[in-house]
Design a protein around this motif. Structure first.
Motif, PDB file in Angstrom:
ATOM      1  N   ALA A 113       0.958  -0.786  -0.114  1.00 12.28           N
ATOM      2  CA  ALA A 113       0.174  -0.676  -0.412  1.00 12.28           C
ATOM      3  C   ALA A 113       0.688   1.092   0.405  1.00 12.28           C
ATOM      4  CB  ALA A 113      -1.044  -0.286   1.231  1.00 12.28           C
ATOM      5  N   HIS A 114      -0.002   2.558  -0.363  1.00 10.86           N
ATOM      6  CA  HIS A 114       1.057   3.293   0.157  1.00 10.86           C
ATOM      7  C   HIS A 114      -0.223   5.032  -0.289  1.00 10.86           C
ATOM      8  CE1 HIS A 114       0.427   4.622  -4.427  1.00 10.86           C
ATOM      9  NE2 HIS A 114       0.411   5.949  -3.929  1.00 10.86           N
ATOM     10  N   ALA A 115       0.344   5.872   0.307  1.00 14.22           N
ATOM     11  CA  ALA A 115      -0.038   6.943   0.673  1.00 14.22           C
ATOM     12  C   ALA A 115       0.467   8.137   0.636  1.00 14.22           C
ATOM     13  CB  ALA A 115      -1.042   7.230   2.086  1.00 14.22           C
ATOM     14  N   GLN A 116       0.615   9.249   0.075  1.00 16.36           N
ATOM     15  CA  GLN A 116       1.053  10.936  -0.396  1.00 16.36           C
ATOM     16  C   GLN A 116       0.130  11.648  -0.429  1.00 16.36           C
ATOM     17  OE1 GLN A 116       3.319   9.606  -4.023  1.00 16.36           O
ATOM     18  NE2 GLN A 116       2.631  11.987  -5.240  1.00 16.36           N
ATOM     19  N   ALA A 117       0.656  12.603  -0.177  1.00 11.23           N
ATOM     20  CA  ALA A 117       0.061  13.983   0.358  1.00 11.23           C
ATOM     21  C   ALA A 117       1.191  14.727  -0.319  1.00 11.23           C
ATOM     22  CB  ALA A 117      -0.128  13.994   1.351  1.00 11.23           C
ATOM     23  N   GLY A 118       0.626  16.283  -1.134  1.00 14.23           N
ATOM     24  CA  GLY A 118       0.989  17.298  -1.277  1.00 14.23           C
ATOM     25  C   GLY A 118       0.465  18.196  -1.852  1.00 14.23           C
ATOM     26  N   TYR A 119       0.741  19.191  -2.217  1.00 11.14           N
ATOM     27  CA  TYR A 119       0.080  20.777  -2.099  1.00 11.14           C
ATOM     28  C   TYR A 119       1.157  21.027  -2.723  1.00 11.14           C
ATOM     29  CZ  TYR A 119      -2.061  24.969  -0.482  1.00 11.14           C
ATOM     30  OH  TYR A 119      -3.296  26.298  -1.069  1.00 11.14           O
ATOM     31  N   VAL A 120       0.185  22.434  -3.888  1.00 11.18           N
ATOM     32  CA  VAL A 120       0.917  23.217  -5.359  1.00 11.18           C
ATOM     33  C   VAL A 120       0.626  24.288  -4.879  1.00 11.18           C
ATOM     34  CG1 VAL A 120       0.505  23.923  -7.351  1.00 11.18           C
ATOM     35  CG2 VAL A 120      -0.105  21.600  -7.119  1.00 11.18           C
ATOM     36  N   VAL A 121       2.045  24.932  -4.547  1.00 11.42           N
ATOM     37  CA  VAL A 121       2.484  26.560  -3.975  1.00 11.42           C
ATOM     38  C   VAL A 121       2.566  27.604  -5.675  1.00 11.42           C
ATOM     39  CG1 VAL A 121       4.045  28.036  -2.623  1.00 11.42           C
ATOM     40  CG2 VAL A 121       2.797  25.591  -1.628  1.00 11.42           C
ATOM     41  N   ALA A 122       2.256  28.375  -5.161  1.00 11.46           N
ATOM     42  CA  ALA A 122       1.566  29.719  -6.265  1.00 11.46           C
ATOM     43  C   ALA A 122       1.839  28.572  -7.946  1.00 11.46           C
ATOM     44  CB  ALA A 122       3.670  30.615  -6.157  1.00 11.46           C
ATOM     45  N   LYS A 123       0.877  27.724  -7.787  1.00 11.57           N
ATOM     46  CA  LYS A 123       0.535  26.934  -8.730  1.00 11.57           C
ATOM     47  C   LYS A 123       1.910  26.784  -9.982  1.00 11.57           C
ATOM     48  CE  LYS A 123      -3.787  29.222 -10.205  1.00 11.57           C
ATOM     49  NZ  LYS A 123      -4.634  29.320 -11.405  1.00 11.57           N
ATOM     50  N   ARG A 124       3.012  26.410  -9.190  1.00 10.89           N
ATOM     51  CA  ARG A 124       4.087  26.130  -9.286  1.00 10.89           C
ATOM     52  C   ARG A 124       5.430  24.784  -8.853  1.00 10.89           C
ATOM     53  NH1 ARG A 124       6.854  28.376 -13.852  1.00 10.89           N
ATOM     54  NH2 ARG A 124       4.684  29.484 -13.991  1.00 10.89           N
ATOM     55  N   PHE A 125       5.272  24.978  -7.595  1.00  8.19           N
ATOM     56  CA  PHE A 125       5.809  24.295  -6.399  1.00  8.19           C
ATOM     57  C   PHE A 125       4.787  23.131  -5.601  1.00  8.19           C
ATOM     58  CE2 PHE A 125       8.127  28.348  -7.464  1.00  8.19           C
ATOM     59  CZ  PHE A 125       8.985  28.235  -7.701  1.00  8.19           C
TER      60      PHE A 125
END
Length: 154
Positions: free
Chosen positions: A76-88
């Motif tokens: 299994a895997h779980a991943q989370a991310g957040y886009v900052v300034a539509k670029r990073f």
């Protein structure tokens, strides 16, 4: 959801996508060694925040017929991310693989960042991944790897 993306570059309200796959290797060659692979995954994106998760199954033939099966491994895997300034996009990920019997369990922890140069068509990803493996004797080994890649698509 626009595409099936691990990054929410478009933003907007909550969007959910679910997918699955499977593969069966029948024993038509007479070796009585068939395998079955199955996977279910999902993505939830909202206002720049993106999460994904999946579970994986593998079984192998345990006797003289295709229906006689035993679990080979589960992961299994779980991943989370957040886009900052539509670029990073900084991202964290945890993954595990557990073979039948509990020997050689593997755990991965990853931290990384993606830079979207031109949305999804060109991006640069860098990550550091630590892998912890448990042997049958209860001993542990660890590896840490740093990777970087540039991805271009038309």
């Amino acid at each position: 959801m626009k595409g099936y993306s691990e990054a929410d570059l478009e933003g907007g309200p909550i969007r959910i996508a679910i997918g699955s796959s499977g593969r069966a290797d029948l024993y038509g060659d007479g070796d009585e060694d068939s395998t079955v692979h199955a996977e279910v995954d999902g993505v939830v994106n909202s206002r720049g925040f993106a999460t994904s998760a999946a579970i994986y199954f593998f079984s192998r033939q345990a006797g003289d017929s295709f229906g006689n099966r035993q679990l080979g491994s589960i992961g299994a895997h779980a991943q989370a991310g957040y886009v900052v300034a539509k670029r990073f996009q900084p991202v964290v990920r945890y993954a595990t693989l557990r073979p039948r019997g509990g020997a050689d369990n593997t755990h991965e922890i990853l931290a990384g960042c993606a830079v979207y140069i031109h949305e999804h068509s060109s991006n640069w990803q860098t990550e550091i991944c630590s892998t912890l493996r448990e042997t049958e004797l209860g001993e542990f080994s660890a590896d840490t790897v740093a990777r970087t890649q540039l991805q271009l698509s038309l």
